[in-house]
Design a protein around this motif. Structure first.
Motif, PDB file in Angstrom:
ATOM      1  N   ARG A   8       0.827  -1.202   0.000  1.00 30.29           N
ATOM      2  CA  ARG A   8       0.000   0.000   0.000  1.00 30.29           C
ATOM      3  C   ARG A   8       0.866   1.259   0.000  1.00 30.29           C
ATOM      4  NH1 ARG A   8      -5.526  -0.803   2.503  1.00 30.29           N
ATOM      5  NH2 ARG A   8      -5.559  -2.993   2.976  1.00 30.29           N
ATOM      6  N   THR A  20       1.020   1.049   5.814  1.00 28.42           N
ATOM      7  CA  THR A  20       1.870   1.054   4.630  1.00 28.42           C
ATOM      8  C   THR A  20       2.838  -0.121   4.621  1.00 28.42           C
ATOM      9  OG1 THR A  20       3.468   2.516   5.704  1.00 28.42           O
ATOM     10  CG2 THR A  20       1.776   3.551   4.340  1.00 28.42           C
ATOM     11  N   VAL A  24      -0.863  -6.345  -0.093  1.00 26.39           N
ATOM     12  CA  VAL A  24      -2.247  -6.601  -0.481  1.00 26.39           C
ATOM     13  C   VAL A  24      -2.275  -7.525  -1.692  1.00 26.39           C
ATOM     14  CG1 VAL A  24      -4.405  -5.526  -1.219  1.00 26.39           C
ATOM     15  CG2 VAL A  24      -2.902  -4.329   0.354  1.00 26.39           C
ATOM     16  N   THR A  54      -4.953  -8.966   2.948  1.00 27.55           N
ATOM     17  CA  THR A  54      -3.739  -8.295   3.414  1.00 27.55           C
ATOM     18  C   THR A  54      -2.834  -9.308   4.110  1.00 27.55           C
ATOM     19  OG1 THR A  54      -4.785  -7.669   5.498  1.00 27.55           O
ATOM     20  CG2 THR A  54      -4.881  -6.070   3.701  1.00 27.55           C
TER      21      THR A  54
END
Length: 92
Positions: A8, A20, A24, A54
């Motif tokens: 991300r 972050t 994903v 995730t």
């Protein structure tokens, strides 16, 4: 089924770096979207495109894809570069 694995990016609207460090796995669309004639909303019959998983690391995401026979492409995050600048540089 094909999927993409990526990290991300940092949210542009905030200075924080929450979530972050997660990786994903998102499934790509298998059929085209179409507009609903009554409401005008865009949709499709593909439910896999709604799934987003995730993982804490890239290796775990790749292992999941291999375990379930999903062909996945890994998108490497762009290199981070810092522009170090002092406040006084604004007045030169």
């Amino acid at each position: 089924m094909t999927a993409r694995i990526y990290q991300r990016p940092k949210n542009a609207m905030q200075s924080g770096k929450a979530r972050t460090d997660e990786w994903v796995l998102e499934f790509e669309q298998s059929e085209a979207r179409h507009a609903d004639p009554l409401m005008g909303w865009t949709g499709s019959g593909d439910t896999q495109a709604q799934v987003s998983l995730t993982f804490p690391s890239k290796d775990e995401a790749k292992a999941y894809a291999e375990k379930y026979g999903v062909s996945a492409r890994v998108h490497a995050p762009p290199p981070k570069s810092l522009k170090l600048q002092a406040y006084s540089d604004n007045f030169r």
